[in-house]
Structure formats: C-alpha cells, structure tokens
Design a protein around this motif. Sequence first.
Motif, PDB file in Angstrom:
ATOM      1  N   LEU A   1      27.778  41.817  20.389  1.00 19.32           N
ATOM      2  CA  LEU A   1      28.891  42.642  21.910  1.00 19.32           C
ATOM      3  C   LEU A   1      28.752  41.254  22.756  1.00 19.32           C
ATOM      4  N   GLU A   2      30.195  41.178  22.804  1.00 20.44           N
ATOM      5  CA  GLU A   2      31.243  40.381  23.813  1.00 20.44           C
ATOM      6  C   GLU A   2      32.132  40.876  24.911  1.00 20.44           C
ATOM      7  N   LEU A   3      32.428  40.342  25.963  1.00 24.99           N
ATOM      8  CA  LEU A   3      33.142  40.318  27.223  1.00 24.99           C
ATOM      9  C   LEU A   3      34.559  40.019  26.815  1.00 24.99           C
ATOM     10  N   THR A   4      35.665  40.173  26.818  1.00 25.32           N
ATOM     11  CA  THR A   4      36.852  39.963  26.412  1.00 25.32           C
ATOM     12  C   THR A   4      38.071  39.364  27.384  1.00 25.32           C
ATOM     13  N   VAL A   5      36.727  39.160  28.459  1.00 21.38           N
ATOM     14  CA  VAL A   5      37.526  38.426  28.801  1.00 21.38           C
ATOM     15  C   VAL A   5      36.559  37.222  29.798  1.00 21.38           C
ATOM     16  N   THR A   6      36.985  36.496  31.138  1.00 26.17           N
ATOM     17  CA  THR A   6      35.672  35.516  31.952  1.00 26.17           C
ATOM     18  C   THR A   6      35.451  36.802  32.809  1.00 26.17           C
ATOM     19  N   ALA A   7      34.079  36.164  33.423  1.00 31.35           N
ATOM     20  CA  ALA A   7      33.667  36.727  35.067  1.00 31.35           C
ATOM     21  C   ALA A   7      34.981  36.526  35.810  1.00 31.35           C
ATOM     22  N   ASN A   8      35.971  35.567  35.653  1.00 32.75           N
ATOM     23  CA  ASN A   8      37.000  35.962  37.351  1.00 32.75           C
ATOM     24  C   ASN A   8      37.360  36.670  36.514  1.00 32.75           C
ATOM     25  N   GLU A   9      38.322  36.976  35.470  1.00 29.25           N
ATOM     26  CA  GLU A   9      39.366  38.012  35.304  1.00 29.25           C
ATOM     27  C   GLU A   9      38.949  39.510  35.662  1.00 29.25           C
TER      28      GLU A   9
END
Length: 400
Positions: A372-380
């Motif tokens: 499982l991986e985020l597709t955006v950075t935390a700021n996005e």
Amino acid sequence: MSSTKRPCRVSSLLSEALVADPHGAYARLRETAPVHRTTTPDGEPVWLITRYVEARAALADPRLSLNKANAKTSDAYRSSMPPELDAHLLNMDPPDHTRLRRLVSKAFTPRRVEDLRIRIQAMTDELLTTSAGPRVDLVQALAVPLPMGVICELLGIPEAKRRDFRTWTDTLFSSTPGAATESRIAMGQMHQFLKSVIEDKRNRPTEDLLSALVQARDDQDSLTEPELLSLAFLTLFAGYDNAVHLIGNTVLSLLLHPRLLAAVRVGDVPIRSVVEETLRWSPPFAMAVRRFAREDVKIGNALIPAGSRVWISIASANRDEREFPSPDVFDPGRATTHLAFGYGVHYCLGAPLARMEAETAVRSLLERFPVLELTVTANELTWWPTFHKRGLRSLTVLTS
Ligand code: HEM
C-alpha cells in the motif's frame, strides 16, 4: 483574558493552509493565549480553549452548558435542525441528560456492539473484495461505506431504503457552498423517513438499536417521540462521519510512517495502539460541541462572562506538550489519555463501536493488500475545509 502576543481570529484559521496543518496555529495559541477570545466566521464572539488540562476540565465543567437556553442571546446559536431533531444528549445538561443517557444506555449495550463484530467483518471483506487495484481511493472504497453500513445495521434501516438513506446522508454531510437548499430537503426527507421507521419498530420490533430504544423503559419512564427521532439523528451525526475519518486517518498514519507499517504487518505493534494514537494525533472530532457559560467562569487567567460561547479544541489538547512529550511524534507506545472521545458525562457512547470499526477495517486492509503506497505527498492530501473535524476527502493509494 490571557495576553495575546500574536492576534489570531478564528476566521483566519479557516484558510486552507491552516486547515491542512492546524497544529502550528494551535501550538502558538497554547503558548501565548491558551484561553483565547476570538470571533467565529459569522462574527459571533467565542472563547477557544487549547491546553489539555483546561480542555479536559472544561469538557466536564457543569458551569459550561450544552443547552442553548444558556446562550447570551436567543440567536447566539442558530440551529439548522428542526426542534423535533434537537432533543438529544449533546444539547442537554444533567438532570435531563442523566435521564436520557440512562435510557439510551439500556439499549446501547456492550453486548449490542459486540454482536455487530461479525457483520462489520463481513461488510469489510465484501468491500475489500470488490476494490480492484492498483489505484484505490480508500475513502470511497472503505472508509465511507463501512460506517454507513454499520449505522444502517445499528439503527435497523431496511435494506430497500439503504440507498436513499446514504444519498440523504451524503447530502447532509457535503458542505459545498450553495448546498443549503439541498441539505434542507435531504433533512426533511430523512426526518420523515426516520419517523416512519420508528413507527414500524413500534409495531414490529426487530433486533436493532432503534427497536431497543423504542422499548427502553426506566420505571414509568420511556423516550418521547422527539427524543427517539433526535437520538436516531445524533447516532447518524455523531457516529457516521467521525468513524469515516477515523478509518481514513488511521490508514494515513500508517502510510506516513512506513517503518511502523512494516512493524504492524509482522505483528510487532498492535493495530489497536495505532488506532488509539491516531485518535490523539489526528482526532476526527477536532472541536468539542460548543458550550455556553451559565455564569462567569474563570479558566486559566481568563474570565469568561456568563452566556459566552466556548469552544474546546480536542485537536489542540491532544498535542499539548505539557501532557504528551514530543506531541507531534506519532508513537503508538504512549499512554492513551487523549480527549478524542470527550470527557465527563458526555463521553462518547459509541467509542467501543468506533474502535472496533477502525481496527477491523485497517487489519483487513493490510491483509488484503501486501503493498500500500500513497500516490501523493503529505502536502498534497485534501482535507475537509473545516477545523471542527479532521477528515480526508480522498486517500488514493497504489495497491498490490
Ligand atoms: C471515531 C469516531 C467517533 C468520535 C471521534 C466521537 C467523538 C465524540 C465526542 C468527542 C463526543 C463528546 C462531545 C462533547 O462533549 O462535546 C461524543 C459524544 C457522543 N458520541 Fe461519539 N464519536 C465517535 C463515534 C461515535 C459512534 C460510532 C456513535 C454511535 C453510533 C457515537 C455516539 C455518540 C453519542 C450518542 C454521543 C453523546 C453522548 C452524551 O452526550 O452523553 N459516537 N462522540
């Protein structure tokens, strides 16, 4: 009022940047003006409490009333709710609150919550089986539909009406500008619908919370029609949205801390502790229900005049460095003295259910997807633009 080195109107907190990261603003307030007189976006004065000790005391302070009758002016708090939906626990003080909570507790028992465990697991499995990767928005695929299903099971909403129920609920919770009329219409439809469901439960009781509430008796006492309707509404308002955001925020906590995620996957850190630390670090119900001072109340160095509106920031109290060492660090090993479910006589009735939903959802998600991986950075990431709650609008991940 305590000294304010850096003036800060609450309305400025609404700016998108501060909604995305409220913790900087709250850290300044805790330091310089822990009990801070400010203004709501609609121009009403309000006192904002930001430190842990003061917040916990305020949540349980009988001088701070949840009853609107204690507001300074009759229009100091305008409700969008019809009065028949407003007779609920979070608008009441003891002794009215004590009577109602006793009756509700007879129906909302630990046994009833435990009985939901198998259904919660089955609904989670079904949702995850139908979530096809590799890109999945976990808010839409899991965090929203699971608590919706749970509320329907809990209240005993008939299968055939669940789609309508979800549509009205979605309209009520969407805070897009211009949605006021649609929201009023949805409220009216929901109101009529719940009335008819309660009537049905009275005539043909089934195994659910609403039927149990209809039957709840205490000596000669029972719940009135407006109380039943209001409680059904409160269950929806208190139990749905918050549970959605607890699931989203817990998954995000793990995705932002990959080493912790790995430790959870191999069983070194219990999911229960991750949920608990998420409740502290990123509480969905970020601001407690507004209170009104019944009399002049001194909190810290501030004298809050009778009738004033008071806000207690759970999000800020939970990051108070005086209570939690290194409060910005996500540490599931720390003691759980957070205020995410409130404190005192209004402590959340649904806390065990909310915990069970989040733990089931996260455990099953990790089992279903080894990656499982985020597709955006935390700021996005996009958050609901309000400081009353902390919740993601979407959480798209890459899975495999
Ligand atoms: C993560 C999920 C949840 C969070 C963070 C949450 C948070 C809270 C908080 C902070 C309060 C106290 C408010 C105050 O004193 O200002 C509260 C009260 C309440 N909650 Fe929850 N809640 C959650 C889930 C639920 C669920 C699932 C239900 C029911 C199905 C529920 C039902 C209630 C009720 C009935 C009250 C009023 C209790 C009273 O006034 O005596 N909550 N909740």
